[in-house]
Design a protein around this motif. Sequence first.
Motif, mmCIF file in Angstrom:
data_model
loop_
_atom_site.group_PDB
_atom_site.id
_atom_site.type_symbol
_atom_site.label_atom_id
_atom_site.label_comp_id
_atom_site.label_asym_id
_atom_site.label_seq_id
_atom_site.Cartn_x
_atom_site.Cartn_y
_atom_site.Cartn_z
ATOM 1 N N ALA A 178 7.189 4.369 -17.319
ATOM 2 C CA ALA A 178 7.303 5.673 -16.674
ATOM 3 C C ALA A 178 6.063 5.979 -15.857
ATOM 4 O O ALA A 178 6.148 6.540 -14.754
ATOM 5 N N ASP A 179 4.886 5.603 -16.368
ATOM 6 C CA ASP A 179 3.646 5.814 -15.604
ATOM 7 C C ASP A 179 3.652 5.005 -14.309
ATOM 8 O O ASP A 179 3.172 5.476 -13.273
ATOM 9 N N ARG A 180 4.184 3.790 -14.371
ATOM 10 C CA ARG A 180 4.266 2.971 -13.145
ATOM 11 C C ARG A 180 5.191 3.631 -12.115
ATOM 12 O O ARG A 180 4.931 3.583 -10.905
ATOM 13 N N LYS A 181 6.259 4.257 -12.582
ATOM 14 C CA LYS A 181 7.159 4.960 -11.670
ATOM 15 C C LYS A 181 6.478 6.188 -11.083
ATOM 16 O O LYS A 181 6.707 6.537 -9.917
ATOM 17 N N VAL A 182 5.619 6.823 -11.868
ATOM 18 C CA VAL A 182 4.863 7.977 -11.372
ATOM 19 C C VAL A 182 3.987 7.572 -10.196
ATOM 20 O O VAL A 182 3.839 8.319 -9.223
ATOM 21 N N VAL A 183 3.413 6.373 -10.260
ATOM 22 C CA VAL A 183 2.602 5.863 -9.150
ATOM 23 C C VAL A 183 3.456 5.760 -7.898
ATOM 24 O O VAL A 183 3.033 6.153 -6.804
ATOM 25 N N GLN A 184 4.675 5.248 -8.038
ATOM 26 C CA GLN A 184 5.565 5.104 -6.887
ATOM 27 C C GLN A 184 5.936 6.461 -6.293
ATOM 28 O O GLN A 184 6.165 6.576 -5.089
ATOM 29 N N LEU A 185 5.990 7.475 -7.140
ATOM 30 C CA LEU A 185 6.324 8.815 -6.649
ATOM 31 C C LEU A 185 5.122 9.538 -6.064
ATOM 32 O O LEU A 185 5.263 10.642 -5.526
ATOM 33 N N GLY A 186 3.926 8.933 -6.171
ATOM 34 C CA GLY A 186 2.734 9.506 -5.556
ATOM 35 C C GLY A 186 1.973 10.497 -6.407
ATOM 36 O O GLY A 186 1.145 11.264 -5.883
ATOM 37 N N TYR A 187 2.206 10.485 -7.715
ATOM 38 C CA TYR A 187 1.558 11.451 -8.590
ATOM 39 C C TYR A 187 0.489 10.829 -9.476
ATOM 40 O O TYR A 187 0.051 11.469 -10.449
ATOM 41 N N ALA A 188 0.059 9.611 -9.202
ATOM 42 C CA ALA A 188 -0.910 8.933 -10.073
ATOM 43 C C ALA A 188 -2.215 9.716 -10.233
ATOM 44 O O ALA A 188 -2.675 9.942 -11.363
ATOM 45 N N PRO A 189 -2.882 10.159 -9.140
ATOM 46 C CA PRO A 189 -4.144 10.901 -9.324
ATOM 47 C C PRO A 189 -3.964 12.174 -10.144
ATOM 48 O O PRO A 189 -4.810 12.504 -10.981
ATOM 49 N N SER A 190 -2.857 12.875 -9.919
ATOM 50 C CA SER A 190 -2.617 14.119 -10.662
ATOM 51 C C SER A 190 -2.377 13.841 -12.139
ATOM 52 O O SER A 190 -2.850 14.597 -13.005
ATOM 53 N N LEU A 191 -1.656 12.751 -12.461
ATOM 54 C CA LEU A 191 -1.403 12.441 -13.865
ATOM 55 C C LEU A 191 -2.688 12.000 -14.566
ATOM 56 O O LEU A 191 -2.908 12.335 -15.738
ATOM 57 N N VAL A 192 -3.558 11.291 -13.859
ATOM 58 C CA VAL A 192 -4.859 10.935 -14.434
ATOM 59 C C VAL A 192 -5.653 12.199 -14.741
ATOM 60 O O VAL A 192 -6.295 12.314 -15.801
ATOM 61 N N GLN A 193 -5.619 13.175 -13.842
ATOM 62 C CA GLN A 193 -6.293 14.446 -14.092
ATOM 63 C C GLN A 193 -5.719 15.144 -15.317
ATOM 64 O O GLN A 193 -6.459 15.747 -16.103
ATOM 65 N N VAL A 194 -4.396 15.065 -15.488
ATOM 66 C CA VAL A 194 -3.756 15.672 -16.659
ATOM 67 C C VAL A 194 -4.274 15.034 -17.943
ATOM 68 O O VAL A 194 -4.650 15.734 -18.894
ATOM 69 N N LEU A 195 -4.307 13.712 -17.977
ATOM 70 C CA LEU A 195 -4.752 13.004 -19.178
ATOM 71 C C LEU A 195 -6.222 13.296 -19.480
ATOM 72 O O LEU A 195 -6.597 13.525 -20.631
ATOM 73 N N GLN A 196 -7.043 13.288 -18.438
ATOM 74 C CA GLN A 196 -8.468 13.579 -18.640
ATOM 75 C C GLN A 196 -8.678 15.028 -19.075
ATOM 76 O O GLN A 196 -9.499 15.312 -19.951
ATOM 77 N N GLY A 197 -7.928 15.947 -18.475
ATOM 78 C CA GLY A 197 -8.047 17.355 -18.850
ATOM 79 C C GLY A 197 -7.609 17.597 -20.282
ATOM 80 O O GLY A 197 -8.232 18.383 -21.002
ATOM 81 N N TRP A 198 -6.546 16.913 -20.697
ATOM 82 C CA TRP A 198 -6.085 17.063 -22.084
ATOM 83 C C TRP A 198 -7.155 16.572 -23.057
ATOM 84 O O TRP A 198 -7.423 17.214 -24.069
ATOM 85 N N GLN A 199 -7.779 15.440 -22.719
ATOM 86 C CA GLN A 199 -8.816 14.894 -23.590
ATOM 87 C C GLN A 199 -10.020 15.830 -23.668
ATOM 88 O O GLN A 199 -10.593 16.054 -24.736
ATOM 89 N N GLU A 231 -4.131 3.213 -12.698
ATOM 90 C CA GLU A 231 -5.084 2.743 -11.701
ATOM 91 C C GLU A 231 -4.713 1.361 -11.179
ATOM 92 O O GLU A 231 -4.756 1.099 -9.964
ATOM 93 N N GLN A 232 -4.338 0.447 -12.056
ATOM 94 C CA GLN A 232 -3.997 -0.912 -11.632
ATOM 95 C C GLN A 232 -2.727 -0.930 -10.796
ATOM 96 O O GLN A 232 -2.646 -1.648 -9.803
ATOM 97 N N THR A 233 -1.717 -0.138 -11.194
ATOM 98 C CA THR A 233 -0.472 -0.086 -10.413
ATOM 99 C C THR A 233 -0.723 0.509 -9.049
ATOM 100 O O THR A 233 -0.158 0.079 -8.043
ATOM 101 N N ARG A 234 -1.599 1.488 -8.994
ATOM 102 C CA ARG A 234 -1.910 2.132 -7.713
ATOM 103 C C ARG A 234 -2.621 1.147 -6.783
ATOM 104 O O ARG A 234 -2.346 1.104 -5.576
ATOM 105 N N ILE A 235 -3.549 0.344 -7.339
ATOM 106 C CA ILE A 235 -4.264 -0.635 -6.524
ATOM 107 C C ILE A 235 -3.324 -1.724 -6.013
ATOM 108 O O ILE A 235 -3.377 -2.143 -4.862
ATOM 109 N N ALA A 236 -2.428 -2.167 -6.933
ATOM 110 C CA ALA A 236 -1.485 -3.234 -6.558
ATOM 111 C C ALA A 236 -0.517 -2.751 -5.493
ATOM 112 O O ALA A 236 -0.087 -3.518 -4.647
#
Length: 236
Positions: A178-199, A231-236
């Motif tokens: 699902a995270d890899r699909k999020v990258v395809q939808l263009g939400y990778a940076p926002s989801l990383v912010q969500v995970l970091q903010g939750w932590q 991050e890796q899916t976004r780079i690839a």
Amino acid sequence: MEELTARYLLRLRLPTLIEQQRLAPAWYQVAQRAGVDPTRFTIWIQESDDANATPTPGHTIAVTRWALYTLPVRNLEAVLAHELSHHLGGRAWLSLLSFWYSIPARVTLIGVRALGRLMRKIPALGCAVTAFLVFAYAGILLAVIIFGNGYLWPFLFLTPFIAPPILAWLSRWQVKQADRKVVQLGYAPSLVQVLQGWQMQHQQTLGQRGTRRSEFMSGRPALVDRVHVLEQTRIA
């Protein structure tokens, strides 16, 4: 059927009118970007402080209370995109299959926790009940092996012990997909912010891991692994 499953098995609730007003713009934006009909799915609320809700079967999508009330709109879209991604790419049947096969494991876990509470409150009675159940289960399993025809029934009796680690691995794999699909939808940076903010809000470090056993039985990958996937899916 899906409404009963969401309400009573998954313990979800429908959003209030105010919550719908907050969810609707973000959900329609995500659905439009994913190319799906937004009315095809029903959004439910999970009373949880986690970043992501439990993956749901069918046409049910859940979002946590924490995500709904804490995140800005763009990050809320990223969370909704992750939940929607569990249903995209032909994996809806996999979520449904995983859910139904997890029911015996859920029931077994509930029983084990109840026995644990009984053993703490009334040790003698708890130990007696536990011993009786263990010997009864072992006796039935032995009888099935000796007198049964084939290996199907013994395997079914062992399912409550075999299924949890398999289903946990499958759940972790689904989250990463699902995270890899999020990258395809263009939400990778926002989801990383969500995970970091939750932590940060829960005063944990992103690289913190649990014990090997807890990670093995967990249905969710460590957040540091999720960030690496994004991050890796976004780079690839």
